[in-house]
Scaffold this motif. Sequence first.
Motif, mmCIF file in Angstrom:
data_model
loop_
_atom_site.group_PDB
_atom_site.id
_atom_site.type_symbol
_atom_site.label_atom_id
_atom_site.label_comp_id
_atom_site.label_asym_id
_atom_site.label_seq_id
_atom_site.Cartn_x
_atom_site.Cartn_y
_atom_site.Cartn_z
ATOM 1 N N ALA A 81 0.831 -1.204 0.000
ATOM 2 C CA ALA A 81 0.000 0.000 0.000
ATOM 3 C C ALA A 81 0.864 1.253 0.000
ATOM 4 O O ALA A 81 0.438 2.301 -0.473
ATOM 5 N N LEU A 104 -11.191 2.472 -5.519
ATOM 6 C CA LEU A 104 -11.343 1.107 -4.992
ATOM 7 C C LEU A 104 -10.399 0.818 -3.824
ATOM 8 O O LEU A 104 -10.832 0.476 -2.723
ATOM 9 N N ALA A 105 -9.103 0.994 -4.079
ATOM 10 C CA ALA A 105 -8.137 0.660 -3.035
ATOM 11 C C ALA A 105 -8.203 1.615 -1.838
ATOM 12 O O ALA A 105 -8.190 1.150 -0.697
ATOM 13 N N TRP A 108 -11.214 0.373 0.241
ATOM 14 C CA TRP A 108 -11.205 -0.955 0.855
ATOM 15 C C TRP A 108 -9.897 -1.276 1.563
ATOM 16 O O TRP A 108 -9.873 -2.116 2.451
ATOM 17 N N VAL A 109 -8.795 -0.643 1.145
ATOM 18 C CA VAL A 109 -7.528 -0.927 1.817
ATOM 19 C C VAL A 109 -7.238 0.136 2.871
ATOM 20 O O VAL A 109 -6.894 -0.171 4.002
ATOM 21 N N LYS A 111 -9.506 2.169 4.039
ATOM 22 C CA LYS A 111 -10.728 2.379 4.828
ATOM 23 C C LYS A 111 -11.151 3.847 4.831
ATOM 24 O O LYS A 111 -11.588 4.386 5.834
ATOM 25 N N MET A 157 -3.427 6.098 -3.401
ATOM 26 C CA MET A 157 -3.064 5.404 -2.169
ATOM 27 C C MET A 157 -2.072 6.230 -1.369
ATOM 28 O O MET A 157 -1.625 5.807 -0.315
ATOM 29 N N LYS B 325 -2.660 -6.486 -6.387
ATOM 30 C CA LYS B 325 -1.703 -6.686 -5.291
ATOM 31 C C LYS B 325 -0.921 -5.412 -5.027
ATOM 32 O O LYS B 325 -0.684 -5.038 -3.883
ATOM 33 N N SER B 326 -0.511 -4.735 -6.102
ATOM 34 C CA SER B 326 0.342 -3.565 -5.912
ATOM 35 C C SER B 326 -0.410 -2.439 -5.215
ATOM 36 O O SER B 326 0.201 -1.521 -4.688
ATOM 37 N N LEU B 327 -1.753 -2.521 -5.221
ATOM 38 C CA LEU B 327 -2.518 -1.512 -4.502
ATOM 39 C C LEU B 327 -2.747 -1.910 -3.048
ATOM 40 O O LEU B 327 -3.496 -1.255 -2.337
ATOM 41 N N GLY B 328 -2.125 -3.009 -2.648
ATOM 42 C CA GLY B 328 -2.218 -3.405 -1.250
ATOM 43 C C GLY B 328 -3.419 -4.266 -0.918
ATOM 44 O O GLY B 328 -3.779 -4.412 0.240
ATOM 45 N N MET B 329 -4.057 -4.839 -1.951
ATOM 46 C CA MET B 329 -5.207 -5.691 -1.654
ATOM 47 C C MET B 329 -4.738 -7.093 -1.294
ATOM 48 O O MET B 329 -3.837 -7.636 -1.926
ATOM 49 N N LYS B 333 -9.836 -9.438 -0.866
ATOM 50 C CA LYS B 333 -10.231 -8.176 -1.491
ATOM 51 C C LYS B 333 -9.957 -8.225 -2.987
ATOM 52 O O LYS B 333 -10.763 -7.801 -3.807
ATOM 53 N N PHE B 337 -13.212 -7.854 -5.460
ATOM 54 C CA PHE B 337 -13.429 -6.594 -6.177
ATOM 55 C C PHE B 337 -12.841 -6.578 -7.581
ATOM 56 O O PHE B 337 -13.287 -5.814 -8.419
#
Lengths: 244, 423
Positions: A81, A104-105, A108-109, A111, A157, B325-329, B333, B337
């Motif tokens: 992240a 999206l990120a 959900w990542v 929050k 992010m 993955k690179s977005l931290g999911m 998730k 998504f």
Amino acid sequence: MSEAIIKIQNMNKWFGDFQVLKDINLEVEKNKKIVVCGPSGSGKSTLIRCINRLEEHQKGSIVVDGTELSENTKNIEQIRAEVGMVFQQFNLFPHLSILDNCTLAPIWVRKMPKKQAQELAMQQLEKVQISDQAQKFPGQLSGGQQQRCAIARALCMEPKIMLFDEPTSALDPEMIKEVLDAMVNLAKGGMTMIVVTHEMGFAKEVADEVIFMDEGMIVEKAETKEFFANPKSDRTKLFLSQIL
Amino acid sequence: MSKFTFLKSDRSNIQLVLITGTFLITISILDVFLNSFFKLNLISFLPSKVSFLTPFIIGMIGLNLIRIEYSGNKFLDVLNKNINTSNFNAALTLLIIFIIFKAIPPSLSWMILDANISGDTKEACTGTGACWTYIKVWFRRFMYGMYPNEQHWRINTAFLLVIGLGTFGLFATEKMKKFLALYYVVIYPIIAFLIIYYLISGGYFGLEWIETGAWGGLSLTFIVSFFCLIFCFPLGMILALGRRSNLPAVRYVSIGYIEFWRGVPLITVLFMSSVMFPMFLPEDFFMDKLVRVIIAITLFEGAYCAEVIRGGLQSLPRGQYDAAKSLGMGYWKMHIFVILPQALKLVIPGICNTFLALVKDTPLIFVVGLAELAGMLALAKTNPKWLGFAMEGYIFAAIIFWIICYAMSKYSYNLEEKYKTDR
């Protein structure tokens, strides 16, 4: 001298029997811009994919933002992240609109509340000058627009480090400039960046250091001016003579 | 020599060629038409073998004559492009027209003109055609099986309630949309089960208890298909993800499961569920036959669904995983998504295929003594009072199944259109 945010020591990586990366040592300080160049197959992409552990290394150590990456790293998602990445093939999510791609990120990542995420996304899209396309789907955009959206998506992010994996290689010549402009703006804003690219003009303009790789090794690493003015190794000279 | 140029069609003699060609084609089609509908034979003066082939030959010559490229006549061009590009194509066109003309009169007269529908005994069927009286008399049985007549409202109400709850997604507000998946995968099936259990099975609230053995007909087809469909899809999804998992235990369990269920015929699974399975249960534990059958079909079809969904997962480029993955999911998730929405969209045709097969497999539950639509037909045709009407019954069942399946496939096309985004 500020502290290194990425520290790579004696890192080795194999694909099966084939060694792609050999004894890589690299330190990247905060706010520095590093350009990685080299012939194809030299391991540049693999190197930066190792930094957010899309690829696993087998030997040596990689420390990103104080955390060592290894099999035992539980919070790999948290590290990813903090490390944004832009890909050669854009890799936008085709089923989501541009705005949703960006939010999206964060939602959900990170929050983040939806509204705040959308505001942030619009800001980032504004910076790369595609805020007017926010409601469209990736398939309706040109390659250059898609890549700029991918940059905005990564920036949403609010990462500490940005990795670029040949961001302009899949683009038409006339679209390259718009993407490079976005990257130059980002660089001027003080982001820590590692960029794999063949755009030597970009390297000259923004890079603090240039790394030349061949056959999985770092052949030469020098300050930008030094690198272009008097390269030390013959392999670098040859490469530069072909590409410039 | 003059004859030769006459046969060679081009734009210079277009009028002549067009008139001759159209005339010949009309004659050829008219001949077959009259022959089949009115038992008239225009060319009866020819020997029978020749007269059999004549319309085809005349038609071929006609079509050959009007085959002119860029004639300038719009209608003719469209015609030539679509049904008359080559001799082979022309022959197919003619044959199809002839077959349709030959087939319509007998089927029409059997199904409608010479058929009977009045009365309510076998004797009412006096015509040479179909006896729809049979279907009429047995209609309630075909729909509701042995379920008592005066209780049929319970089945109807239950179905209306279940359908009504199923349309909930259409009215969901933006805020509730998040929970739709949860609703359809978990809550809806439970509510539907409770409705069907309390209303159709009864035994509570003063409703008479009716054992599942008495259920049957089309309503049973619906009940079995409905529960199998909504349960086998999530099961298939989990198995598909399991088969691609990095954890060896999960992966091998999934592979083992899928390969086991795909390797056994459904009919043996059904037999086992009803005959063998109860032997392994404790004495006082009772599970209804219908429930066992539904579980068996669900487990069976889940394996097929899994492989269809896995196909969708594999067709996604690796870049999508990298980007997520690179977005931290994390794993879940990323799948919820990014991966599944795209993969499921791709597998709509395949899933529809599996579901259609499932619906058409439900008649197999007859082997364990549950008589849904096709099963009721098999019972009805052996009834001594109504012997000899199997044909009507099977045509009726075929039409019903066709309507159900066509509706499903239409719906799947709609879904495809709805979720289509350009890549």
